[in-house]
Motif scaffolding. Structure first.
Motif, mmCIF file in Angstrom:
data_model
loop_
_atom_site.group_PDB
_atom_site.id
_atom_site.type_symbol
_atom_site.label_atom_id
_atom_site.label_comp_id
_atom_site.label_asym_id
_atom_site.label_seq_id
_atom_site.Cartn_x
_atom_site.Cartn_y
_atom_site.Cartn_z
ATOM 1 N N HIS A 198 65.353 -13.683 -1.457
ATOM 2 C CA HIS A 198 64.301 -13.176 -2.332
ATOM 3 C C HIS A 198 62.936 -13.337 -1.680
ATOM 4 O O HIS A 198 62.636 -14.377 -1.084
ATOM 5 C CB HIS A 198 64.347 -13.882 -3.686
ATOM 6 N N CYS A 199 62.095 -12.318 -1.837
ATOM 7 C CA CYS A 199 60.792 -12.334 -1.189
ATOM 8 C C CYS A 199 59.812 -11.459 -1.972
ATOM 9 O O CYS A 199 60.204 -10.766 -2.921
ATOM 10 C CB CYS A 199 60.899 -11.844 0.257
ATOM 11 N N GLY A 200 58.559 -11.497 -1.566
ATOM 12 C CA GLY A 200 57.563 -10.678 -2.231
ATOM 13 C C GLY A 200 56.328 -10.505 -1.383
ATOM 14 O O GLY A 200 56.053 -11.301 -0.476
ATOM 15 N N LEU A 201 55.580 -9.443 -1.672
ATOM 16 C CA LEU A 201 54.287 -9.163 -1.042
ATOM 17 C C LEU A 201 53.267 -8.982 -2.162
ATOM 18 O O LEU A 201 53.424 -8.095 -3.008
ATOM 19 C CB LEU A 201 54.355 -7.916 -0.163
ATOM 20 N N ILE A 202 52.220 -9.817 -2.161
ATOM 21 C CA ILE A 202 51.297 -9.867 -3.286
ATOM 22 C C ILE A 202 49.874 -9.562 -2.803
ATOM 23 O O ILE A 202 49.348 -10.266 -1.926
ATOM 24 C CB ILE A 202 51.310 -11.252 -3.964
ATOM 25 N N PRO A 203 49.204 -8.538 -3.366
ATOM 26 C CA PRO A 203 47.831 -8.200 -2.985
ATOM 27 C C PRO A 203 46.817 -8.999 -3.802
ATOM 28 O O PRO A 203 46.201 -8.477 -4.739
ATOM 29 C CB PRO A 203 47.755 -6.703 -3.304
ATOM 30 N N VAL A 204 46.616 -10.276 -3.464
ATOM 31 C CA VAL A 204 45.780 -11.147 -4.279
ATOM 32 C C VAL A 204 44.292 -10.896 -4.045
ATOM 33 O O VAL A 204 43.512 -10.785 -4.985
ATOM 34 C CB VAL A 204 46.114 -12.626 -4.007
ATOM 35 N N GLY A 205 43.864 -10.813 -2.801
ATOM 36 C CA GLY A 205 42.429 -10.727 -2.508
ATOM 37 C C GLY A 205 41.799 -9.420 -2.943
ATOM 38 O O GLY A 205 40.672 -9.395 -3.433
ATOM 39 N N ALA A 206 42.524 -8.321 -2.772
ATOM 40 C CA ALA A 206 42.003 -6.989 -3.097
ATOM 41 C C ALA A 206 43.181 -6.039 -3.194
ATOM 42 O O ALA A 206 44.250 -6.294 -2.623
ATOM 43 C CB ALA A 206 41.017 -6.518 -2.021
ATOM 44 N N PRO A 207 43.028 -4.924 -3.911
ATOM 45 C CA PRO A 207 44.108 -3.943 -3.965
ATOM 46 C C PRO A 207 44.413 -3.385 -2.581
ATOM 47 O O PRO A 207 43.546 -3.335 -1.707
ATOM 48 C CB PRO A 207 43.561 -2.853 -4.889
ATOM 49 N N SER A 208 45.649 -2.965 -2.387
ATOM 50 C CA SER A 208 46.051 -2.276 -1.162
ATOM 51 C C SER A 208 46.238 -0.797 -1.471
ATOM 52 O O SER A 208 46.963 -0.438 -2.399
ATOM 53 C CB SER A 208 47.360 -2.863 -0.622
ATOM 54 N N VAL A 209 45.588 0.027 -0.694
ATOM 55 C CA VAL A 209 45.769 1.476 -0.847
ATOM 56 C C VAL A 209 47.030 1.931 -0.136
ATOM 57 O O VAL A 209 47.738 2.826 -0.589
ATOM 58 C CB VAL A 209 44.533 2.234 -0.311
ATOM 59 N N THR A 221 56.374 2.551 1.536
ATOM 60 C CA THR A 221 55.907 3.576 2.477
ATOM 61 C C THR A 221 54.552 4.080 2.009
ATOM 62 O O THR A 221 54.450 4.816 1.019
ATOM 63 C CB THR A 221 56.893 4.741 2.585
ATOM 64 N N ASN A 222 53.488 3.606 2.693
ATOM 65 C CA ASN A 222 52.119 3.971 2.327
ATOM 66 C C ASN A 222 51.860 3.750 0.835
ATOM 67 O O ASN A 222 51.200 4.554 0.170
ATOM 68 C CB ASN A 222 51.826 5.428 2.697
ATOM 69 N N ALA A 223 52.402 2.671 0.310
ATOM 70 C CA ALA A 223 52.330 2.390 -1.128
ATOM 71 C C ALA A 223 51.046 1.649 -1.477
ATOM 72 O O ALA A 223 50.562 0.808 -0.713
ATOM 73 C CB ALA A 223 53.536 1.565 -1.561
ATOM 74 N N GLY A 224 50.498 1.965 -2.628
ATOM 75 C CA GLY A 224 49.373 1.222 -3.169
ATOM 76 C C GLY A 224 49.890 0.063 -4.015
ATOM 77 O O GLY A 224 50.880 0.203 -4.732
ATOM 78 N N MET A 225 49.207 -1.065 -3.939
ATOM 79 C CA MET A 225 49.590 -2.229 -4.745
ATOM 80 C C MET A 225 48.328 -2.888 -5.298
ATOM 81 O O MET A 225 47.298 -2.948 -4.624
ATOM 82 C CB MET A 225 50.373 -3.247 -3.910
ATOM 83 N N SER A 226 48.430 -3.391 -6.524
ATOM 84 C CA SER A 226 47.300 -4.069 -7.146
ATOM 85 C C SER A 226 47.779 -4.824 -8.369
ATOM 86 O O SER A 226 48.851 -4.528 -8.921
ATOM 87 C CB SER A 226 46.216 -3.066 -7.561
ATOM 88 N N PHE A 227 46.988 -5.801 -8.820
ATOM 89 C CA PHE A 227 47.249 -6.429 -10.108
ATOM 90 C C PHE A 227 47.002 -5.392 -11.200
ATOM 91 O O PHE A 227 45.995 -4.687 -11.188
ATOM 92 C CB PHE A 227 46.350 -7.651 -10.301
ATOM 93 N N GLY A 228 47.945 -5.299 -12.101
ATOM 94 C CA GLY A 228 47.900 -4.248 -13.112
ATOM 95 C C GLY A 228 48.646 -3.007 -12.684
ATOM 96 O O GLY A 228 48.832 -2.079 -13.480
ATOM 97 N N GLY A 229 49.075 -2.974 -11.423
ATOM 98 C CA GLY A 229 49.838 -1.843 -10.888
ATOM 99 C C GLY A 229 51.090 -2.350 -10.200
ATOM 100 O O GLY A 229 51.670 -3.371 -10.585
ATOM 101 N N LEU A 230 51.506 -1.656 -9.161
ATOM 102 C CA LEU A 230 52.709 -2.024 -8.418
ATOM 103 C C LEU A 230 52.474 -3.281 -7.605
ATOM 104 O O LEU A 230 51.436 -3.444 -6.955
ATOM 105 C CB LEU A 230 53.116 -0.880 -7.480
ATOM 106 N N MET A 231 53.447 -4.207 -7.635
ATOM 107 C CA MET A 231 53.507 -5.336 -6.722
ATOM 108 C C MET A 231 54.952 -5.506 -6.285
ATOM 109 O O MET A 231 55.870 -5.289 -7.075
ATOM 110 C CB MET A 231 52.997 -6.624 -7.369
ATOM 111 N N SER A 232 55.139 -5.885 -5.034
ATOM 112 C CA SER A 232 56.493 -6.022 -4.502
ATOM 113 C C SER A 232 57.022 -7.423 -4.789
ATOM 114 O O SER A 232 57.138 -8.271 -3.895
ATOM 115 C CB SER A 232 56.514 -5.740 -2.995
#
Length: 260
Positions: A198-209, A221-232
């Motif tokens: 089990h693992c994860g990638l978390i965009p804590v400092g700023a959203p990822s485009v 694949t070129n995925a956006g991630m943010s709190f309130g949106g997608l997180m892996s």
């Protein structure tokens, strides 16, 4: 973009063969005031520099002899003495402070600085202690970084961003966390006998485009991630080599397996 390579060889007992494609990491160990992980003796064996952050001294004094129940607790405590104890010194017990002082351990009171955490103070000490030429290969292991009060955990995460140019791994019994700076592409080599799946990638400092990965069960694949949106979160490693490229700093976390 330059590639940064990550490998959790510190989860396995030394000695270990040197990696064929580069020098072995130079480890430093910081022990915080939480329960020691079950692999604490292995972390200690890998480290060349060991620092107790204030109440972390209590944890080693009390906890390390429990890993060696057949040995004299006093001898274990003498064997596992740090290079320095550093922090506000508001948590270390008087008898513990006296014990290590009598062994010649430097006790560094930096209570005058109330703007930084004990972990921050210890990382700053390591950065001053290690020659600049050696920092590129430095990896700081932080035992007891997770669990307990959430504000302490958040402060430990903040240290990862404050010292983003230094490899720092936060450790508990259950998982590890480290920062993947956006300045690099990242190769994570999985120690499948000790970590995952089990693992994860978390965009804590700023959203990822845009974040792209390989080697995961659910790759991005070129995925956006943010709190309130997608997180892996609740992802899983599929291969022993994971790659991550992102336009934002990300936290990488992976579970640590229980020993049989």
């Amino acid at each position: 973009m330059e590639v940064m390579r990550h490998v959790s060889t510190f989860l396995r007992p030394p000695p270990l063969p040197q990696a064929a494609d580069g020098p072995a990491p130079s480890y430093a160990l910081v022990v915080l005031n939480q329960r020691l992980p079950r692999f604490a003796p292995d972390l200690w064996s890998h480290a060349k520099l060991r620092i107790f952050a204030d109440g972390g001294a209590n944890r080693v004094y009390d906890g390390m002899p429990k890993f060696f129940p057949e040995q004299d607790p006093l001898e274990v405590r003498r064997r596992y003495k740090p290079d320095v104890i550093r922090g506000d010194l508001d948590s270390i017990r008087p008898e513990v402070k006296e014990f290590y002082s009598n062994l010649g351990v430097k006790v560094d009171d930096v209570s005058y600085d109330q703007d930084t955490t004990d972990l921050h103070k210890c990382i700053a000490f390591i950065c001053d202690f290690i020659p600049e030429v050696d920092k590129s290969n430095l990896c700081i292991l932080v035992a007891g970084a997770l669990g307990g009060r959430f504000d302490h955990e958040a402060g430990n995460l903040n240290v990862l961003f404050k010292f983003s140019n230094i490899r720092i791994v936060l450790l508990s019994d259950d998982c590890l966390i480290q920062l993947l700076p956006k300045t690099h592409c990242h190769e994570i080599h999985i120690q499948s006998s000790a970590e995952g799946p089990h693992c994860g990638l978390i965009p804590v400092g700023a959203p990822s485009v845009s974040t792209t990965t390989t080697g995961l069960r659910w790759d991005l694949t070129n995925a956006g991630m943010s709190f309130g949106g997608l997180m892996s979160t609740s992802n899983m490693v599929r291969e022993e080599r994971i790659t991550v490229r992102s336009d934002s700093d990300l936290l990488w976390t992976i579970s640590i397996k229980k020993k049989a």
